[in-house]
Scaffold this motif. Structure first.
Motif, PDB file in Angstrom:
ATOM      1  N   GLU A  24       0.916  -1.219   0.148  1.00  0.00           N
ATOM      2  CA  GLU A  24      -0.045   0.014  -0.018  1.00  0.00           C
ATOM      3  C   GLU A  24       0.768   1.222   0.016  1.00  0.00           C
ATOM      4  O   GLU A  24       1.911   1.296   0.704  1.00  0.00           O
ATOM      5  N   LEU A  25       0.383   2.203  -0.604  1.00  0.00           N
ATOM      6  CA  LEU A  25       1.101   3.524  -0.784  1.00  0.00           C
ATOM      7  C   LEU A  25       0.898   4.294   0.474  1.00  0.00           C
ATOM      8  O   LEU A  25      -0.066   4.731   0.876  1.00  0.00           O
ATOM      9  N   LEU A  26       2.240   4.675   1.005  1.00  0.00           N
ATOM     10  CA  LEU A  26       2.104   5.436   2.335  1.00  0.00           C
ATOM     11  C   LEU A  26       2.550   6.759   2.094  1.00  0.00           C
ATOM     12  O   LEU A  26       2.097   7.835   2.561  1.00  0.00           O
ATOM     13  N   TYR A  27       3.267   7.096   0.937  1.00  0.00           N
ATOM     14  CA  TYR A  27       3.850   8.458   0.693  1.00  0.00           C
ATOM     15  C   TYR A  27       4.075   8.291  -0.565  1.00  0.00           C
ATOM     16  O   TYR A  27       4.949   7.445  -1.334  1.00  0.00           O
ATOM     17  N   ARG A  28       4.069   9.437  -1.680  1.00  0.00           N
ATOM     18  CA  ARG A  28       4.512   9.563  -2.878  1.00  0.00           C
ATOM     19  C   ARG A  28       4.835  10.951  -3.088  1.00  0.00           C
ATOM     20  O   ARG A  28       4.100  11.882  -2.955  1.00  0.00           O
ATOM     21  N   ALA A  29       6.323  11.228  -3.421  1.00  0.00           N
ATOM     22  CA  ALA A  29       6.790  12.599  -3.817  1.00  0.00           C
ATOM     23  C   ALA A  29       6.277  13.253  -5.003  1.00  0.00           C
ATOM     24  O   ALA A  29       5.857  12.279  -6.045  1.00  0.00           O
ATOM     25  N   PRO A  30       6.284  14.508  -5.106  1.00  0.00           N
ATOM     26  CA  PRO A  30       5.723  14.980  -6.579  1.00  0.00           C
ATOM     27  C   PRO A  30       6.678  14.490  -7.574  1.00  0.00           C
ATOM     28  O   PRO A  30       7.974  14.101  -7.295  1.00  0.00           O
ATOM     29  N   LYS A  31       6.161  14.652  -8.824  1.00  0.00           N
ATOM     30  CA  LYS A  31       7.210  14.348 -10.291  1.00  0.00           C
ATOM     31  C   LYS A  31       8.255  15.475 -10.493  1.00  0.00           C
ATOM     32  O   LYS A  31       9.173  14.963 -10.869  1.00  0.00           O
ATOM     33  N   ASP A  32       7.790  16.522 -10.245  1.00  0.00           N
ATOM     34  CA  ASP A  32       8.799  17.626 -10.786  1.00  0.00           C
ATOM     35  C   ASP A  32       9.336  18.513  -9.676  1.00  0.00           C
ATOM     36  O   ASP A  32       9.904  19.556 -10.044  1.00  0.00           O
ATOM     37  N   GLU A  33       9.587  18.076  -8.396  1.00  0.00           N
ATOM     38  CA  GLU A  33      10.285  19.024  -7.462  1.00  0.00           C
ATOM     39  C   GLU A  33      11.086  18.065  -6.611  1.00  0.00           C
ATOM     40  O   GLU A  33      10.484  16.972  -6.095  1.00  0.00           O
ATOM     41  N   GLU A  34      11.803  18.575  -6.271  1.00  0.00           N
ATOM     42  CA  GLU A  34      12.972  17.743  -5.135  1.00  0.00           C
ATOM     43  C   GLU A  34      12.192  18.274  -3.637  1.00  0.00           C
ATOM     44  O   GLU A  34      11.873  19.136  -3.476  1.00  0.00           O
ATOM     45  N   VAL A  35      12.189  17.074  -2.846  1.00  0.00           N
ATOM     46  CA  VAL A  35      11.454  17.079  -1.537  1.00  0.00           C
ATOM     47  C   VAL A  35      12.388  16.082  -0.567  1.00  0.00           C
ATOM     48  O   VAL A  35      13.008  15.284  -1.157  1.00  0.00           O
ATOM     49  N   THR A  36      12.224  16.568   0.630  1.00  0.00           N
ATOM     50  CA  THR A  36      12.763  15.807   1.800  1.00  0.00           C
ATOM     51  C   THR A  36      11.607  15.432   2.631  1.00  0.00           C
ATOM     52  O   THR A  36      10.905  16.290   2.873  1.00  0.00           O
ATOM     53  N   ALA A  37      11.396  14.019   2.695  1.00  0.00           N
ATOM     54  CA  ALA A  37      10.184  13.829   3.696  1.00  0.00           C
ATOM     55  C   ALA A  37      10.347  12.740   4.625  1.00  0.00           C
ATOM     56  O   ALA A  37      11.481  11.958   4.421  1.00  0.00           O
ATOM     57  N   VAL A  38       9.915  12.765   5.772  1.00  0.00           N
ATOM     58  CA  VAL A  38      10.012  11.953   6.640  1.00  0.00           C
ATOM     59  C   VAL A  38       8.500  11.085   6.849  1.00  0.00           C
ATOM     60  O   VAL A  38       7.566  11.830   7.107  1.00  0.00           O
ATOM     61  N   VAL A  39       8.845   9.765   6.709  1.00  0.00           N
ATOM     62  CA  VAL A  39       7.486   9.073   6.748  1.00  0.00           C
ATOM     63  C   VAL A  39       7.401   8.103   8.070  1.00  0.00           C
ATOM     64  O   VAL A  39       8.342   7.364   7.993  1.00  0.00           O
ATOM     65  N   ASP A  40       6.437   8.253   8.714  1.00  0.00           N
ATOM     66  CA  ASP A  40       6.209   7.398   9.684  1.00  0.00           C
ATOM     67  C   ASP A  40       5.882   5.899   9.323  1.00  0.00           C
ATOM     68  O   ASP A  40       4.910   5.825   8.665  1.00  0.00           O
TER      69      ASP A  40
END
Length: 108
Positions: free
Chosen positions: A59-75
């Protein structure tokens, strides 16, 4: 190779192949943006982004955008992984004694 290029199926779930034990969350990091060809022989390459984190059942818990750099913390709920491990005991039910043939070539 197609599975590597399309890690999600049409329902938005991660493809289970690379994580066949089925109980471990899977972070997948993908580059995004354009990188020019240093040799100038091509226009370079466009990376599609969409990094994601899949849960223990794909199951998808998180998906980053296609066109920008991101830093994410996923629980990630490790108790959920333990529950899935008990529901689908893949490692418990494997038949190791049958693995011997995997080391032989077809011609042998």
């Amino acid at each position: 190779m197609r599975a590597a290029m399309r890690p999600m199926n049409r329902n938005g779930n991660a493809r289970p192949g690379p994580r066949c034990n089925g109980d471990t969350p899977l972070p997948t990091v993908c580059r995004t943006g354009h990188e020019p060809d240093p040799s100038s022989q091509t226009h370079g390459i466009e990376f599609w982004g969409s990094s994601f984190v899949a849960g223990p059942q794909g199951e998808l818990l998180y998906r980053a955008p296609k066109d920008e750099e991101v830093t994410a913390v996923v629980d990630i709920d490790l108790r959920r992984s333990e529950q899935v491990r008990r529901w689908w005991p893949f490692l418990r039910d494997r038949r190791i004694e049958e693995f011997g043939g995997l080391t032989r070539r077809f011609i042998d």
